[in-house]
Structures are given as structure tokens and as C-alpha cells.
Design an enzyme around this catalytic site. Structure first.
Site, PDB file in Angstrom:
ATOM      1  N   SER A  46       0.830  -1.217   0.000  1.00  0.00           N
ATOM      2  CA  SER A  46       0.000   0.000   0.000  1.00  0.00           C
ATOM      3  C   SER A  46       0.861   1.262   0.000  1.00  0.00           C
ATOM      4  O   SER A  46       0.365   2.357  -0.284  1.00  0.00           O
ATOM      5  CB  SER A  46      -0.947  -0.006   1.200  1.00  0.00           C
ATOM      6  N   HIS A  47       2.134   1.144   0.357  1.00  0.00           N
ATOM      7  CA  HIS A  47       3.044   2.292   0.307  1.00  0.00           C
ATOM      8  C   HIS A  47       4.264   1.972  -0.557  1.00  0.00           C
ATOM      9  O   HIS A  47       5.351   2.488  -0.347  1.00  0.00           O
ATOM     10  CB  HIS A  47       3.458   2.722   1.713  1.00  0.00           C
ATOM     11  N   GLU A 187      -4.730   0.485   1.119  1.00  0.00           N
ATOM     12  CA  GLU A 187      -5.116  -0.928   1.194  1.00  0.00           C
ATOM     13  C   GLU A 187      -6.500  -1.115   0.552  1.00  0.00           C
ATOM     14  O   GLU A 187      -6.726  -2.076  -0.187  1.00  0.00           O
ATOM     15  CB  GLU A 187      -5.138  -1.284   2.688  1.00  0.00           C
TER      16      GLU A 187
HETATM   17  O1  PYC Z   1      -3.213   5.068   2.321  1.00  0.00           O
HETATM   18  O2  PYC Z   1      -3.868   5.811   4.249  1.00  0.00           O
HETATM   19  C1  PYC Z   1      -3.348   5.975   3.154  1.00  0.00           C
HETATM   20  C2  PYC Z   1      -2.833   7.337   2.810  1.00  0.00           C
HETATM   21  C3  PYC Z   1      -2.594   8.374   3.630  1.00  0.00           C
HETATM   22  C4  PYC Z   1      -2.109   9.409   2.857  1.00  0.00           C
HETATM   23  C5  PYC Z   1      -2.076   8.986   1.598  1.00  0.00           C
HETATM   24  N1  PYC Z   1      -2.522   7.712   1.585  1.00  0.00           N
END
Ligand code: PYC
Length: 336
Positions: A46-47, A187
Site C-alpha cells: 500500500s506504500h 489498502e
Molecule cells: O493510504 O492511508 C493511506 C494514505 C494516507 C495518505 C495517503 N494515503
């Protein structure tokens, strides 16, 4: 789903080229490429490299500076301020880090406030460098108003992650990095891309009804983890990295975005604490007691936070990264 195997360095080069082709300056492209490659390497999809899509889209929408040079200000004996001037947070963080460490060593505790930054990155990457020099670290940042407070149904808080890191000498540090929402928004977006339902409890639709449809939650509201407990922590993050440091709340960030769909804009607070300053000559024995705590967790079969990340890191270093072919192709098209 077909996958592509890619060596870590090739992933970095791909990310760097995508960012340069889209107009990011060399320092920003380098810092962002290192960060998303590290996320992917550590099993945090997710990151990871997927983030490049949103990173570039935010630039194309005019919601982030591709080249602003941060300004670092020595604000007080234990406070550093870094103004990112509307760029992603990473260069401001990296340039301010040496002064934060110096102040933490001198005062025992020091804070870094990053202001006016666009934020997408996992916070473990901001506390790990502190643990590497023997400091305890904490970081938090609001995002956009995507999450309903416990008891409510309307988005107000961000996903508001908190990361904490504890140094362990030669061993991998104890680090947790968790959204105060039930899951990171990324996610839910990855589930939506893959056409998969999300677990119950992650969010509600725009009528306030529980749903496992990721799109309905993206259009409705995410929920905090642990009900009112996560909600209280989410509010704390809003206050710490919003009004306390003179920056935006998640609601203000979303209003500033004005429907463009860019990544969150605002501040980040990072704290560094030096055990050697708190403990003096007794530091080693007290740090040993921390190890007793960790062994006690492991003796019961509990995983230490960060353990999976370091296993994934080792595996990625040996075997490279497996990316879905569709994501890989999508990222490659951004290079043109
Ligand atoms: O996926 O929670 C996340 C998020 C926070 C800032 C950008 N994406």
C-alpha cells in the site's frame, strides 16, 4: 494474475525515471524512488511502487511542487522546523534529520515539525533512521478527511498513521507503523483495483451502512480501528501534526484539495528521544530490560512489530520484487 520479477535496484531506477520524466527534480525523484522501493521491498504494497500512480497524478493536477527546496529552521533548543514549500515531505525530512538528531542528543528529546508538505509515504521510514543511531522515534501525520469518528458516519479524520521505533543495537529495531483507521486507504484502493471485497469493519457507505465494497467505502467513510480508542488517537494526530505545529487538519487538507483528488497536504510531527540522556550510565541495563520484554512477547509466540517487514526485506534483497504485470505496465507508461 501474471507477475513480473524485478530486482530492487531496477525498481528504484524505474521509479526514478518515471519521476524525472514527469518533472520532479533530481533530489525529489531520488528520495521518492528510494521510499516507494523500500515500501515494496518491505512487503508494504500500500506504500510501495503502486504509490507512483498517485504521486504523478497529484503533480499533474498541480497539487504538489516537483522541485521546491526545503527550508530548515533551528526554531528552539529542542525544535526544528522544516518547510517543504508544497513538495513531498521526504526531502524536507532528510535535510532536517541531522539537526533533529543533534538536538535529541543534546536535550534528550527533540521535535521536528515538517510543514506545508504533501504526504504519501509510510512512517516507518521516518522512525527507522532514528533507531539506527540509538534513538527512540515517534512520527504522525494527518491526511485527508476520509475517516468517521467513532459514533459518527461522516468523514472527519484522516487515516492518521502513528509510527514508533525503539533501537535494539545489532538487532532489527522494534517499529510499528499503523493507521488509526482500520486500514490504510491505500489498502482499500488496492482491493478496489483487484476487484476484491474488503473485510467487515473497515468502512461504511455514504448512507452510513456497513459494507465490504471498497468503492462504497471510498465514497462513504472509513472507520477507525478499535472504535473510540482509535478515534481518540486519530484526534490526537490531528492536534499534534495540525494546530500544534501550525498546519492543516485532515478536513482542511481535503478542503484545500477542492475535489482535485491529490494526495494529502499538511504537516508531520517527528519526535526523537535519547535513552543515553535519560539514563546516563544506567542506559545499557535498562535497554537490556526492554529486551526481556521483547523476549517475553516472543516466548508466547507473539510477533514483534516490524518482524514481518524485516523478513520481507531479506527476501526482496535475495529474490527481487514480484509486481503484478498490470501494475508494472501502468507504471512503465508513466515514463513516456
Ligand atoms: O493510504 O492511508 C493511506 C494514505 C494516507 C495518505 C495517503 N494515503
Amino acid at each position: 494474475m501474471t507477475t513480473v520479477n524485478i530486482a530492487l535496484n531496477d525498481a528504484y531506477v524505474l521509479a526514478f525515471e518515471v519521476l524525472r520524466a514527469n518533472g520532479f527534480s533530481q533530489p525529489h525523484a531520488d528520495a521518492i524512488a528510494r521510499n516507494v522501493t523500500a515500501g515494496e521491498r518491505d512487503g508494504c504494497a500500500s506504500h510501495g511502487l503502486w504509490r507512483l500512480l498517485g504521486i504523478v497524478e497529484t503533480l499533474r493536477k498541480g497539487k504538489v511542487s516537483p522541485d521546491a527546496e526545503p527550508t530548515i529552521v533551528d526554531r528552539a533548543p529542542a525544535i526544528v522546523k522544516a518547510d517543504a514549500h508544497g513538495a513531498y515531505s521526504l526531502c524536507a525530512y532528510e535535510q532536517a534529520l541531522p539537526l533533529l538528531i543533534e538536538k535529541a542528543r543534546h536535550c534528550g528529546i527533540a521535535a521536528l515539525a515538517i510543514n506545508r508538505c504533501v504526504h504519501f509515504s509510510a512512517l516507518f521510514a521516518d522512525v527507522e533512521p532514528l533507531t539506527e543511531v540509538g534513538l527512540v522515534g515517534y512520527a504522525c501525520t494527518p491526511s485527508h478527511a476520509w475517516v468517521a469518528p467513532a459514533g459518527g458516519t461522516q468523514p472527519l479524520f484522516g487515516t492518521n498513521p502513528i509510527a514508533f521505533g525503539w533501537p535494539r543495537g545489532d538487532k532489527p529495531p522494534f517499529i510499528f507503523d499503523m493507521a488509526t483507521s482500520a486500514a490504510a486507504r491505500g489498502e482499500i484502493q488496492l482491493h478496489q483495483r483487484a476487484g476484491k471485497a474488503i473485510p467487515e469493519g473497515w468502512g461504511i457507505d455514504s448512507n452510513g451502512q456497513p459494507t465490504t465494497d471498497p468503492q462504497a467505502v471510498l465514497d462513504g467513510a472509513m472507520l477507525t480501528f478499535g472504535g473510540h480508542k482509535g478515534s481518540a488517537l486519530a484526534a490526537m494526530v490531528e492536534l499534534f501534526a495540525g494546530p500544534l505545529i501550525g498546519d492543516m487538519t485532515s478536513a482542511e487538507s481535503l478542503a484545500w484539495d477542492n475535489g482535485a483528488g491529490g494526495l494529502p497536504y499538511g504537516g508531520e510531527l517527528i519526535l526523537a528521544l535519547d535513552p543515553a540522556r535519560f539514563l546516563g550510565d544506567d542506559a545499557a541495563s535498562h535497554l537490556e530490560r526492554a529486551e526481556t520484554l521483547f523476549s517475553g512477547m516472543q516466548a508466547q509466540g507473539a510477533r514483534l512489530p516490524g518482524e514481518r517487514r524485516y523478513q520481507a526485506r531479506q527476501q526482496s534483497e535475495q529474490q527481487g520484487l514480484n509486481l503484478s504485470r498490470s501494475l508494472y505496465d501502468e507504471i512503465c507508461t508513466l515514463r513516456k
